[in-house]
Design a protein around this motif. Structure first.
Motif, PDB file in Angstrom:
ATOM      1  N   ASN A 160      -3.051   8.673   9.370  1.00  9.08           N
ATOM      2  CA  ASN A 160      -1.735   9.266   9.545  1.00  9.08           C
ATOM      3  C   ASN A 160      -1.198   9.692   8.183  1.00  9.08           C
ATOM      4  OD1 ASN A 160      -0.747   6.922   8.291  1.00  9.08           O
ATOM      5  ND2 ASN A 160      -0.242   5.930  10.232  1.00  9.08           N
ATOM      6  N   ASN A 161       0.056  10.101   8.141  1.00 10.06           N
ATOM      7  CA  ASN A 161       0.625  10.598   6.886  1.00 10.06           C
ATOM      8  C   ASN A 161       0.750   9.515   5.817  1.00 10.06           C
ATOM      9  OD1 ASN A 161       0.890  13.191   7.916  1.00 10.06           O
ATOM     10  ND2 ASN A 161       2.958  12.822   8.690  1.00 10.06           N
ATOM     11  N   GLU A 162       0.801   8.248   6.238  1.00 11.86           N
ATOM     12  CA  GLU A 162       0.952   7.138   5.299  1.00 11.86           C
ATOM     13  C   GLU A 162      -0.375   6.619   4.767  1.00 11.86           C
ATOM     14  OE1 GLU A 162       3.870   5.883   4.171  1.00 11.86           O
ATOM     15  OE2 GLU A 162       4.823   7.537   5.243  1.00 11.86           O
ATOM     16  N   ILE A 189      -1.195 -12.973  -0.440  1.00 11.56           N
ATOM     17  CA  ILE A 189      -2.029 -11.817  -0.788  1.00 11.56           C
ATOM     18  C   ILE A 189      -1.443 -10.539  -0.191  1.00 11.56           C
ATOM     19  CG2 ILE A 189      -4.318 -10.769  -0.588  1.00 11.56           C
ATOM     20  CD1 ILE A 189      -5.463 -13.622  -0.440  1.00 11.56           C
ATOM     21  N   LEU A 190      -0.996 -10.600   1.064  1.00  8.69           N
ATOM     22  CA  LEU A 190      -0.410  -9.420   1.699  1.00  8.69           C
ATOM     23  C   LEU A 190       0.886  -9.011   1.008  1.00  8.69           C
ATOM     24  CD1 LEU A 190      -0.965 -10.164   5.507  1.00  8.69           C
ATOM     25  CD2 LEU A 190      -2.259  -8.602   4.043  1.00  8.69           C
ATOM     26  N   GLU A 197       2.114  -1.404  -3.126  1.00  9.59           N
ATOM     27  CA  GLU A 197       2.093  -0.246  -2.230  1.00  9.59           C
ATOM     28  C   GLU A 197       0.672   0.118  -1.805  1.00  9.59           C
ATOM     29  OE1 GLU A 197       4.352   2.967  -3.894  1.00  9.59           O
ATOM     30  OE2 GLU A 197       6.255   1.904  -3.631  1.00  9.59           O
ATOM     31  N   VAL A 198      -0.135  -0.920  -1.664  1.00  6.96           N
ATOM     32  CA  VAL A 198      -1.493  -0.723  -1.144  1.00  6.96           C
ATOM     33  C   VAL A 198      -1.471  -0.727   0.370  1.00  6.96           C
ATOM     34  CG1 VAL A 198      -3.840  -1.680  -1.065  1.00  6.96           C
ATOM     35  CG2 VAL A 198      -2.516  -1.752  -3.198  1.00  6.96           C
ATOM     36  N   ASN A 210      -3.704   2.670   0.408  1.00  8.39           N
ATOM     37  CA  ASN A 210      -4.578   2.926  -0.734  1.00  8.39           C
ATOM     38  C   ASN A 210      -5.906   2.205  -0.516  1.00  8.39           C
ATOM     39  OD1 ASN A 210      -5.802   3.345  -3.203  1.00  8.39           O
ATOM     40  ND2 ASN A 210      -4.011   2.803  -4.427  1.00  8.39           N
ATOM     41  N   LEU A 211      -6.742   2.807   0.305  1.00  7.74           N
ATOM     42  CA  LEU A 211      -8.043   2.206   0.618  1.00  7.74           C
ATOM     43  C   LEU A 211      -8.916   2.121  -0.629  1.00  7.74           C
ATOM     44  CD1 LEU A 211      -9.906   1.106   2.860  1.00  7.74           C
ATOM     45  CD2 LEU A 211     -10.700   3.447   3.230  1.00  7.74           C
TER      46      LEU A 211
END
Length: 231
Positions: A160-162, A189-190, A197-198, A210-211
């Motif tokens: 998607n856009n994000e 961790i999350l 902003e991952v 951010n894969l």
């Protein structure tokens, strides 16, 4: 889902769909438990099912998650009186076909196309299991979670856009079960990944923004998607 899985799923559907009744399974139902004698194999038509083991102290370890058009063949084929080594529990309401184990094995022995497809499907599962073990052993809890997020993107991701939406609801505890960690560690961790902003985490669904960050952190070798998955 990869081509081999689709082929095997299709072959079994073609043979058994008109023979067996569709069973409606409610969320939280155990289809089978460890050490149960194997009576059935299952074709998952829709819904989500987790497979795993329970530690003697009661802690769950989830080995894989299946979602829509998948197979549950979780035993040693062609063995006399086999038992399950894992449990299978529905994470959502599901529709399944339950097929008699003996009928399935007899059909496989008679049909070389089906037997070849089963062999290919099992060998892919073998490689997946080894790669997941490698990631969890070599990368620790943080890297293990990063690896699980990458695999979730491959198995259930929608662009998607994000970024990539992992389109199944998953709790902190379920992520902990996938890494054999604790919920508190997973939460930390999350939180760090959100601050960087991952990822974004909303309504029990994760969007990986951010894969590439996750892949760099675990020295990802960019294995084929059919190997790098949670199914």
């Amino acid at each position: 889902m990869n081509e081999v899985q689709l082929s095997l799923y299709s072959l079994l559907i073609q043979h058994f769909f008109e023979i067996e009744k569709i069973e409606h399974i409610k969320k939280g139902t155990l289809l089978f438990q460890e050490k149960d004698h194997v009576q059935k194999i299952y074709i998952l038509l829709n819904g989500t099912i987790s497979l795993g083991r329970v530690h003697e102290k009661g802690k769950e370890f989830v080995i894989k998650i299946l979602h829509d058009e998948e197979l549950l063949v979780e035993y040693q084929l062609f063995k006399h009186s086999p038992k399950y080594y894992f449990f299978a529990k529905s994470m959502t309401d599901c529709d399944v076909l339950a097929i008699d184990r003996t009928e399935f094995e007899q059909l496989a022995l008679k049909d070389p196309v089906l037997l070849t497809s089963i062999t290919s499907w099992l060998s892919t599962g073998y490689l997946k299991a080894h790669m997941k073990c490698q990631d969890l052993i070599m990368n620790g809890k943080k890297g293990g979670l990063y690896s699980i997020l990458i695999r979730l993107c491959h198995s259930f991701g929608i662009k998607n856009n994000e970024g990539i939406l992992i389109d199944i609801p998953i709790t902190h505890q379920e992520l902990a079960n996938l890494t054999f960690g604790t919920r508190e560690v997973i939460q930390r961790i999350l939180k760090d990944l959100r601050e960087r902003e991952v990822i974004d985490y909303s309504n029990q669904k994760i969007t990986v923004k951010n894969l590439a960050y996750l892949k760099r952190a675990v020295d990802c070798q960019n294995c084929p998607v059919d190997i790098c998955g949670l199914n």
